[in-house]
Design a protein around this motif. Structure first.
Motif, PDB file in Angstrom:
ATOM      1  N   ILE A   1       4.731 -54.261 -47.482  1.00 55.85           N
ATOM      2  CA  ILE A   1       5.018 -52.681 -47.408  1.00 55.85           C
ATOM      3  C   ILE A   1       5.995 -52.385 -46.727  1.00 55.85           C
ATOM      4  N   VAL A   2       6.444 -53.178 -45.373  1.00 55.42           N
ATOM      5  CA  VAL A   2       7.495 -52.933 -44.802  1.00 55.42           C
ATOM      6  C   VAL A   2       8.796 -52.804 -45.431  1.00 55.42           C
TER       7      VAL A   2
ATOM      8  N   HIS B   1       9.168 -49.994 -47.636  1.00 56.87           N
ATOM      9  CA  HIS B   1       9.374 -48.679 -46.923  1.00 56.87           C
ATOM     10  C   HIS B   1      10.990 -48.646 -46.529  1.00 56.87           C
TER      11      HIS B   1
ATOM     12  N   ASP C   1       5.831 -41.004 -49.164  1.00 55.50           N
ATOM     13  CA  ASP C   1       6.531 -42.285 -48.877  1.00 55.50           C
ATOM     14  C   ASP C   1       5.267 -43.309 -49.202  1.00 55.50           C
ATOM     15  N   ALA C   2       4.266 -43.264 -48.924  1.00 54.34           N
ATOM     16  CA  ALA C   2       3.258 -44.270 -49.159  1.00 54.34           C
ATOM     17  C   ALA C   2       3.125 -44.270 -50.768  1.00 54.34           C
TER      18      ALA C   2
ATOM     19  N   PRO D   1      12.521 -46.926 -40.291  1.00 52.58           N
ATOM     20  CA  PRO D   1      11.284 -46.769 -40.954  1.00 52.58           C
ATOM     21  C   PRO D   1      10.276 -47.110 -39.673  1.00 52.58           C
TER      22      PRO D   1
ATOM     23  N   CYS E   1      13.409 -45.443 -47.806  1.00 51.43           N
ATOM     24  CA  CYS E   1      14.111 -44.832 -47.083  1.00 51.43           C
ATOM     25  C   CYS E   1      15.659 -44.828 -47.337  1.00 51.43           C
TER      26      CYS E   1
ATOM     27  N   LEU F   1       5.593 -43.279 -42.431  1.00 47.14           N
ATOM     28  CA  LEU F   1       4.890 -43.767 -43.549  1.00 47.14           C
ATOM     29  C   LEU F   1       4.110 -42.701 -43.891  1.00 47.14           C
ATOM     30  N   ASN F   2       4.421 -41.260 -44.650  1.00 48.51           N
ATOM     31  CA  ASN F   2       3.429 -40.321 -44.804  1.00 48.51           C
ATOM     32  C   ASN F   2       3.017 -40.344 -46.277  1.00 48.51           C
TER      33      ASN F   2
ATOM     34  N   VAL G   1       6.087 -46.168 -51.929  1.00 53.08           N
ATOM     35  CA  VAL G   1       6.040 -47.592 -51.535  1.00 53.08           C
ATOM     36  C   VAL G   1       5.138 -48.296 -52.596  1.00 53.08           C
TER      37      VAL G   1
ATOM     38  N   THR H   1       7.407 -48.513 -39.915  1.00 57.16           N
ATOM     39  CA  THR H   1       6.739 -49.780 -40.314  1.00 57.16           C
ATOM     40  C   THR H   1       7.880 -50.776 -39.931  1.00 57.16           C
TER      41      THR H   1
END
Length: 125
Positions: free
Chosen positions: A89-90, A93, A73-74, A38, A97, A69-70, A77, A40
């Motif tokens: 957030i990390v 993400h 995916d955003a 990922p 994934c 993080l498109n 998340v 991030t």
């Protein structure tokens, strides 16, 4: 092994030449398993590419996929963070994934990931 997704702690462990991580990557390579990273998590771990040769090498390998993080995916998340009442957030993400790929997560912070995804298979380093 179905494969592994790395969080920042897993990437840092690789950078420190952790034998467990090196072995996991060798097994993945032998089996032709792709390694998603990922973006991030990479951002959290990468500080000095010139001094982080193992990490720099991993992200350049042809069997490594950098996962951005498109938009979709955003959204996933954000929904995951709302559902779990968490804010990292990390970590979210990484979970998104790993779940999409059906993989375990290589992590040094199992507690945070467990709060987000209690059933996720984790490889602690």
């Amino acid at each position: 092994m179905s494969g592994v997704t790395f969080d920042a702690g897993g990437l840092i462990a690789l950078d420190r030449n952790d034998r467990r991580v090196v072995t996991l990557l060798a097994h993945a390579a032998e089996r032709g398993i792709r390694i998603p990273i990922p973006a991030t998590a990479l951002a959290q771990a990468m500080r000095n590419p010139a001094r982080q040769s193992r990490l720099s090498r991993l992200i350049r390998q042809s069997d490594t996929d950098l996962m951005p993080l498109n938009g979709p995916d955003a959204t996933a998340v954000g929904l995951l963070l709302a559902r779990t009442g968490t804010s990292d957030i990390v970590d979210a993400h990484v979970v998104v994934c790993a779940q999409r790929a059906g993989q375990s997560v290589v992590t040094s912070d199992a507690g945070d990931l467990r709060r987000i995804a209690p059933k996720l298979n984790l490889v602690a380093v």
